[in-house]
Design a protein around this motif. Structure first.
Motif, short mmCIF file in Angstrom:
data_model
loop_
_atom_site.label_atom_id
_atom_site.label_comp_id
_atom_site.label_asym_id
_atom_site.label_seq_id
_atom_site.Cartn_x
_atom_site.Cartn_y
_atom_site.Cartn_z
N THR A 105 11.78 -9.30 6.55
CA THR A 105 12.34 -8.39 5.54
C THR A 105 11.93 -8.83 4.14
O THR A 105 11.63 -8.00 3.28
N TYR A 106 11.89 -10.15 3.91
CA TYR A 106 11.45 -10.64 2.60
C TYR A 106 9.97 -10.33 2.37
O TYR A 106 9.57 -9.99 1.24
N ALA A 107 9.16 -10.40 3.41
CA ALA A 107 7.74 -10.04 3.28
C ALA A 107 7.62 -8.58 2.88
O ALA A 107 6.81 -8.20 2.02
N LEU A 108 8.47 -7.73 3.50
CA LEU A 108 8.49 -6.31 3.18
C LEU A 108 8.92 -6.07 1.74
O LEU A 108 8.30 -5.29 1.00
N ILE A 109 9.98 -6.77 1.31
CA ILE A 109 10.50 -6.59 -0.05
C ILE A 109 9.48 -7.02 -1.10
O ILE A 109 9.26 -6.33 -2.10
N ILE A 110 8.81 -8.15 -0.86
CA ILE A 110 7.79 -8.61 -1.81
C ILE A 110 6.68 -7.57 -1.93
O ILE A 110 6.20 -7.26 -3.03
N GLY A 111 6.29 -6.98 -0.80
CA GLY A 111 5.27 -5.94 -0.83
C GLY A 111 5.73 -4.72 -1.60
O GLY A 111 4.97 -4.14 -2.39
N LEU A 112 6.98 -4.30 -1.38
CA LEU A 112 7.52 -3.14 -2.10
C LEU A 112 7.53 -3.39 -3.60
O LEU A 112 7.18 -2.50 -4.39
N VAL A 113 7.94 -4.59 -4.01
CA VAL A 113 8.02 -4.91 -5.42
C VAL A 113 6.63 -4.94 -6.05
O VAL A 113 6.41 -4.36 -7.13
N ILE A 114 5.68 -5.60 -5.41
CA ILE A 114 4.31 -5.67 -5.96
C ILE A 114 3.68 -4.28 -6.01
O ILE A 114 3.02 -3.91 -6.98
N LEU A 154 0.82 -1.21 0.00
CA LEU A 154 0.00 0.00 0.00
C LEU A 154 0.86 1.26 0.00
O LEU A 154 0.53 2.25 -0.67
N PHE A 155 1.97 1.22 0.74
CA PHE A 155 2.86 2.39 0.81
C PHE A 155 3.40 2.75 -0.56
O PHE A 155 3.33 3.91 -1.00
N VAL A 156 3.97 1.76 -1.27
CA VAL A 156 4.54 2.05 -2.58
C VAL A 156 3.45 2.36 -3.60
O VAL A 156 3.58 3.29 -4.40
N ALA A 157 2.36 1.61 -3.56
CA ALA A 157 1.27 1.85 -4.51
C ALA A 157 0.70 3.25 -4.37
O ALA A 157 0.28 3.87 -5.36
N SER A 158 0.71 3.79 -3.15
CA SER A 158 0.17 5.14 -2.93
C SER A 158 0.97 6.21 -3.66
O SER A 158 0.46 7.31 -3.91
N MET A 159 2.22 5.91 -4.01
CA MET A 159 3.04 6.88 -4.74
C MET A 159 2.48 7.17 -6.13
O MET A 159 2.83 8.17 -6.75
N ALA A 160 1.62 6.28 -6.63
CA ALA A 160 1.01 6.51 -7.94
C ALA A 160 0.19 7.79 -7.95
O ALA A 160 0.02 8.42 -9.00
N PHE A 161 -0.32 8.21 -6.79
CA PHE A 161 -1.11 9.43 -6.71
C PHE A 161 -0.26 10.69 -6.91
O PHE A 161 -0.78 11.76 -7.16
N PHE A 162 1.06 10.52 -6.77
CA PHE A 162 1.96 11.66 -6.93
C PHE A 162 2.76 11.57 -8.22
O PHE A 162 3.77 12.24 -8.38
N SER A 163 2.31 10.75 -9.15
CA SER A 163 3.11 10.45 -10.34
C SER A 163 3.29 11.62 -11.28
O SER A 163 4.13 11.57 -12.17
N GLU A 164 2.50 12.68 -11.11
CA GLU A 164 2.69 13.83 -11.97
C GLU A 164 4.02 14.52 -11.67
O GLU A 164 4.66 15.05 -12.54
N GLY A 165 4.39 14.54 -10.39
CA GLY A 165 5.68 15.10 -10.00
C GLY A 165 5.80 16.58 -10.29
O GLY A 165 4.84 17.28 -10.56
N SER A 166 7.02 17.08 -10.24
CA SER A 166 7.30 18.48 -10.54
C SER A 166 7.89 18.57 -11.93
O SER A 166 8.67 17.72 -12.34
N ASP A 167 7.56 19.62 -12.62
CA ASP A 167 8.01 19.77 -14.00
C ASP A 167 8.97 20.94 -14.14
O ASP A 167 8.81 21.79 -15.00
N THR A 168 9.96 21.02 -13.26
CA THR A 168 10.91 22.12 -13.32
C THR A 168 11.99 21.81 -14.34
O THR A 168 12.25 20.66 -14.67
#
Length: 273
Positions: free
Chosen positions: A223-232, A123-137
């Motif tokens: 840690t592997y559970a965390l990594i699998i979540g980050l990757v997915i 959920l943490f990494v997937a939530s970054m999709a909401f900020f995918s526009e980023g800055s356009d400097t």
């Protein structure tokens, strides 16, 4: 003995690090060198520093060479064929998930805590999709004390993320508006920018590697559970959606399949050794 095969591994990691949304740490997992990579960075100030440098030097040369050589090409491809580039990396990342699941031995080792960590990381990494526009400097082309400090901390931020599977250093640079300066400095070899950026990257890698080494030693399967979540979770961030032109969607599907095949091939090569 210097591990020269790390040259091509580093080039693959370097090419991926340029693309916002794609994590070099994830590619290290694809290549089967993630734990060794963390160990080597953490061991540069130990008595076995020669062995660790023998691993890191060709890897670092490959990363830097690929980022310099391919910065223009990757940026061009990302500008004109963004979906196809992202689907290629989607295939690479999706292709490594079965390997991670097998290594985690989840059927025997996972309990409630592991699944909670997995869900939170996803959920943490997937939530970054909401900020995918980023800055356009635009890219900085002149530098002073303030911009040197900004470049240093940008490198620190990027490398701290870069070493974690699923979290893209380039994506974070995009969010803070430093991505154009990052690619400009690499493509044009702007030494004034590269020195503070490189120092920040080195410090971030060292600090984060120590944290990850501690986690692997004390909480290996968590840690592997965390990594699998980050990757997915990163699959959600990278997924660009489909285009209106059917032919471009066909190209995206081909790119995705190619990524899967490359991940499978790399897995066969790397993990049988």
């Amino acid at each position: 003995m210097i591990e020269w095969r790390n040259l091509y591994r580093g080039m693959i990691m370097g090419a991926s690090d340029i693309v916002p949304g794609v994590s070099g740490g994830t590619i290290a997992v694809v290549l089967g060198i993630y734990e060794r990579f963390i160990e080597a960075i953490n061991g540069v100030f130990t008595k076995e520093w020669k062995r660790h440098f023998a691993f890191l030097i060709p890897l670092g040369v490959g990363v830097v060479f690929a980022m310099w050589l391919l910065a223009g090409a990757i940026n061009w491809a990302f500008e004109y064929y963004p979906n196809q580039v992202q689907f290629l990396f989607l295939g690479l990342i999706a292709g490594v998930i079965p390997l991670l699941v097998r290594k985690s031995e989840y059927k025997q080792t996972f309990g409630g805590t592991h699944y909670i960590l997995f869900i939170l990381a996803t959920l943490f990494v997937a939530s970054m999709a909401f900020f995918s526009e980023g800055s356009d400097t635009s890219a900085m082309t002149s530098f002073d004390a303030k911009t040197y400090i900004l470049l240093f901390f940008s490198g620190w931020l990027a490398s701290s993320a870069m070493i974690l599977p699923g979290i893209s250093g380039s994506f974070l640079l995009l969010l803070v508006g430093m991505y154009p300066t990052f690619t400009y400095a690499i493509e044009e070899l702007v030494i004034d920018a590269l020195i503070p950026l490189g120092l920040g990257i080195a410090l971030g890698l060292i600090i984060m590697s120590k944290i990850l080494t501690y986690l692997f030693h004390r909480f290996y399967y968590q840690t592997y559970a965390l990594i699998i979540g980050l990757v997915i979770g990163s699959l959600v961030v990278i997924f660009p959606g489909f285009e209106s032109e059917s032919m471009r969607n066909v190209l995206s599907a081909i790119a995705f399949i190619l990524g899967l095949l490359v991940a499978y091939g790399l897995g066969k090569i790397e993990h049988k050794e």
